[in-house]
Motif scaffolding. Structure first.
Motif, short mmCIF file in Angstrom:
data_model
loop_
_atom_site.label_atom_id
_atom_site.label_comp_id
_atom_site.label_asym_id
_atom_site.label_seq_id
_atom_site.Cartn_x
_atom_site.Cartn_y
_atom_site.Cartn_z
N ILE A 106 -9.87 3.11 -9.01
CA ILE A 106 -9.57 2.49 -7.72
C ILE A 106 -8.68 3.41 -6.89
O ILE A 106 -8.93 3.63 -5.69
CB ILE A 106 -8.89 1.12 -7.93
CG1 ILE A 106 -9.88 0.12 -8.55
CG2 ILE A 106 -8.34 0.58 -6.61
CD1 ILE A 106 -9.25 -1.16 -9.04
N TRP A 107 -7.67 3.96 -7.53
CA TRP A 107 -6.78 4.89 -6.82
C TRP A 107 -7.54 6.13 -6.37
O TRP A 107 -7.36 6.61 -5.25
CB TRP A 107 -5.62 5.29 -7.74
CG TRP A 107 -4.61 6.17 -7.05
CD1 TRP A 107 -3.52 5.78 -6.33
CD2 TRP A 107 -4.62 7.61 -7.02
NE1 TRP A 107 -2.85 6.88 -5.85
CE2 TRP A 107 -3.51 8.01 -6.25
CE3 TRP A 107 -5.47 8.58 -7.55
CZ2 TRP A 107 -3.21 9.35 -6.01
CZ3 TRP A 107 -5.18 9.92 -7.32
CH2 TRP A 107 -4.06 10.29 -6.55
N ALA B 270 -7.63 -5.94 -1.40
CA ALA B 270 -7.33 -4.99 -2.46
C ALA B 270 -6.70 -5.66 -3.67
O ALA B 270 -6.76 -5.13 -4.77
CB ALA B 270 -6.41 -3.90 -1.94
N GLU B 271 -6.08 -6.80 -3.46
CA GLU B 271 -5.41 -7.45 -4.59
C GLU B 271 -6.41 -8.27 -5.38
O GLU B 271 -6.71 -9.41 -5.05
CB GLU B 271 -4.24 -8.31 -4.10
CG GLU B 271 -3.09 -7.49 -3.57
CD GLU B 271 -1.83 -8.31 -3.44
OE1 GLU B 271 -1.68 -9.31 -4.19
OE2 GLU B 271 -0.99 -7.96 -2.59
N ALA C 77 -12.36 -6.87 -10.65
CA ALA C 77 -12.26 -6.16 -9.37
C ALA C 77 -13.49 -6.35 -8.49
O ALA C 77 -13.54 -5.85 -7.38
CB ALA C 77 -12.03 -4.67 -9.62
N GLU D 293 -8.00 1.05 -12.98
CA GLU D 293 -6.96 1.19 -11.95
C GLU D 293 -6.94 2.61 -11.39
O GLU D 293 -6.77 2.81 -10.18
CB GLU D 293 -5.60 0.85 -12.55
CG GLU D 293 -5.44 -0.57 -13.06
CD GLU D 293 -5.49 -1.59 -11.95
OE1 GLU D 293 -5.35 -1.20 -10.77
OE2 GLU D 293 -5.68 -2.78 -12.24
N SER E 262 -3.03 2.14 -7.94
CA SER E 262 -3.75 1.23 -7.04
C SER E 262 -2.85 0.08 -6.63
O SER E 262 -1.81 -0.20 -7.24
CB SER E 262 -4.99 0.67 -7.74
OG SER E 262 -4.61 -0.25 -8.74
N GLN F 67 -9.50 5.69 -3.29
CA GLN F 67 -8.64 5.61 -2.11
C GLN F 67 -8.03 6.96 -1.76
O GLN F 67 -7.56 7.16 -0.64
CB GLN F 67 -7.51 4.60 -2.36
CG GLN F 67 -8.00 3.17 -2.57
CD GLN F 67 -6.92 2.25 -3.09
OE1 GLN F 67 -5.83 2.69 -3.48
NE2 GLN F 67 -7.21 0.96 -3.12
N GLU G 152 -10.64 -5.13 -5.51
CA GLU G 152 -10.62 -3.79 -4.92
C GLU G 152 -11.99 -3.12 -4.92
O GLU G 152 -12.24 -2.22 -4.11
CB GLU G 152 -9.63 -2.89 -5.65
CG GLU G 152 -8.18 -3.39 -5.64
CD GLU G 152 -7.84 -4.19 -6.89
OE1 GLU G 152 -8.76 -4.82 -7.46
OE2 GLU G 152 -6.68 -4.19 -7.31
N SER H 184 -4.87 -9.70 1.05
CA SER H 184 -5.45 -8.37 0.93
C SER H 184 -6.65 -8.40 0.00
O SER H 184 -6.58 -8.91 -1.11
CB SER H 184 -4.41 -7.39 0.39
OG SER H 184 -5.00 -6.15 0.12
N GLY I 184 -3.60 -2.99 -6.94
CA GLY I 184 -3.64 -3.97 -8.02
C GLY I 184 -2.62 -3.69 -9.11
O GLY I 184 -2.03 -4.61 -9.67
N LYS J 283 0.83 -1.20 0.00
CA LYS J 283 0.00 0.00 0.00
C LYS J 283 0.86 1.25 0.00
O LYS J 283 0.52 2.27 -0.61
CB LYS J 283 -0.94 0.00 1.20
CG LYS J 283 -2.04 -1.05 1.12
CD LYS J 283 -3.00 -0.93 2.29
CE LYS J 283 -4.12 -1.96 2.18
NZ LYS J 283 -5.07 -1.88 3.32
#
Length: 368
Positions: free
Chosen positions: A336-337, A68-69, A109, A333, A27, A340, A72, A66, A29, A18
């Motif tokens: 996802i970022w 997240a992997e 995802a 991707e 992300s 976050q 996500e 995780s 991923g 992370k």
């Protein structure tokens, strides 16, 4: 280009995946894919991840479980919107590939995916107004200013949600991240390929002069040709009144008169640059009507690498692949970022293109 984001990380503790993701502005991923050697990550993004790994001294020695992997967006409601586009535009192979990249990545995802096609932008659909959404992935028409045609309540609703525009962002839009082709690089690759094969008198054929993406490619192409001592004759259509939904160039009449202008130029060009394969396919048809052979009487280079449009054309078209499906994947991707990092500045991600060599460009250097 990315806007620089500075993060204060506690380096006294062992770095995690992370931490790498935050420093590289991607992300979790994406970090996983880079470290696993998966090829569907742009060179620019992969380098940022590697730089972050080195700076943090990250070593994935322990397997961490995780969510997240790979999952996500589990149980997240994500909408994919098509704005202001006629079906002919949405069905272009490059657009369809981008959408496929988005949908396949959202599925992996774990997202709940909703698809809305809004060709007219004249109202906010009730379902879009009432539906609980976590984020948007948007492909919009790139000609003209769609804000001038759009319903205000629709635009207000879009502004409220984390948004990533893929395959370009329309004029007038000042919110959301964007994942797009590196159109400066597209123009450079096309220009330098022609120069390397001895073409210094070239023409640029553009029936949509007020199109965002085509304009960026054309400007870069013209600049790079000039840097090598060449000359570009720009032959463009007229800026006309436009209305929604926007359509693709699908009629030979739209390029017929432009090609005639090219052929009547006092200093006849040896090569033609088309900023999209849909235009190049029509040029092939127009040249065939005139008994002209591409690659012999007039060389041609194009953009997008849209195989359904290029199959059956002879000689094979030299084109620049914008990696549209990868753009769609990278857009997910980026969303996802963004989820976050909701307060971070807007970011533009440019995916690197690649040249696909065909036989449509004659090598004038060999004839000397």
């Amino acid at each position: 280009m990315f806007e620089m984001i500075f993060l204060n990380l506690d380096l006294s503790m062992s770095a995690t995946v992370k931490d790498v993701a935050r420093l590289a502005a991607v992300s979790v991923g994406t970090v996983s894919r880079v470290l696993s050697g998966v090829p569907n990550v742009s060179a620019e993004t992969a380098q940022r991840v590697r730089d972050a790994v080195e700076e943090l001294g990250y070593s994935p020695l322990r397997k961490r479980k995780s969510v997240a992997e790979g999952r996500e967006l589990l149980r997240q409601q994500i909408a994919v919107l098509l704005l202001g586009m006629d079906r002919s535009l949405a069905n272009l192979p490059s657009v369809a590939s981008g959408i496929h990249g988005v949908e396949s990545s959202l599925s992996r995802a774990g997202a709940n995916v909703l698809l809305w096609d809004l060709p007219y932008l004249d109202k906010l659909p009730d379902t879009l107004a009432s539906q609980k959404l976590h984020g948007l992935l948007v492909k919009a028409a790139l000609q003209g200013n769609i804000l001038e045609k759009a319903d205000e309540t629709l635009i207000d609703r879009l502004r409220q949600l984390p948004t990533v525009w893929f395959l370009g962002r329309p004029r007038g839009i000042d919110w959301g991240d964007v994942v797009e082709s590196n159109d400066v690089e597209v123009g450079r690759l096309a220009a330098e390929y022609l120069i390397s094969r001895g073409h210094r008198r070239v023409a640029l054929l553009d029936p949509k002069p007020d199109h965002v993406t085509l304009g960026q490619r054309s400007a870069s192409f013209t600049w790079h040709i000039a840097q090598h001592g060449g000359k570009v004759e720009r032959v463009a259509g007229k800026k006309s009144h436009w209305s929604l939904p926007l359509q693709t160039v699908n009629d030979t009449n739209q390029v017929e008169h432009l090609l005639d202008k090219v052929l009547k130029l006092r200093s006849k060009p040896t090569a033609l640059f088309c900023p999209a394969d849909s235009i190049a396919a029509l040029v092939y048809r127009c040249c065939s009507r005139r008994g002209l052979q591409i690659g012999k009487d007039l060389s041609l280079i194009s953009c997008n690498n849209e195989l359904p449009l290029l199959q059956g054309l002879y000689p094979e078209v030299t084109t620049v692949d914008i990696c549209a499906e990868q753009i769609g994947q990278q857009a997910v991707e980026q969303l996802i970022w963004r989820l976050q990092h909701p307060s971070s500045p807007c970011i533009t991600v440019s995916v690197q293109p690649r040249l696909v060599e065909g036989m449509s460009v004659a090598d004038l250097m060999r004839k000397k």
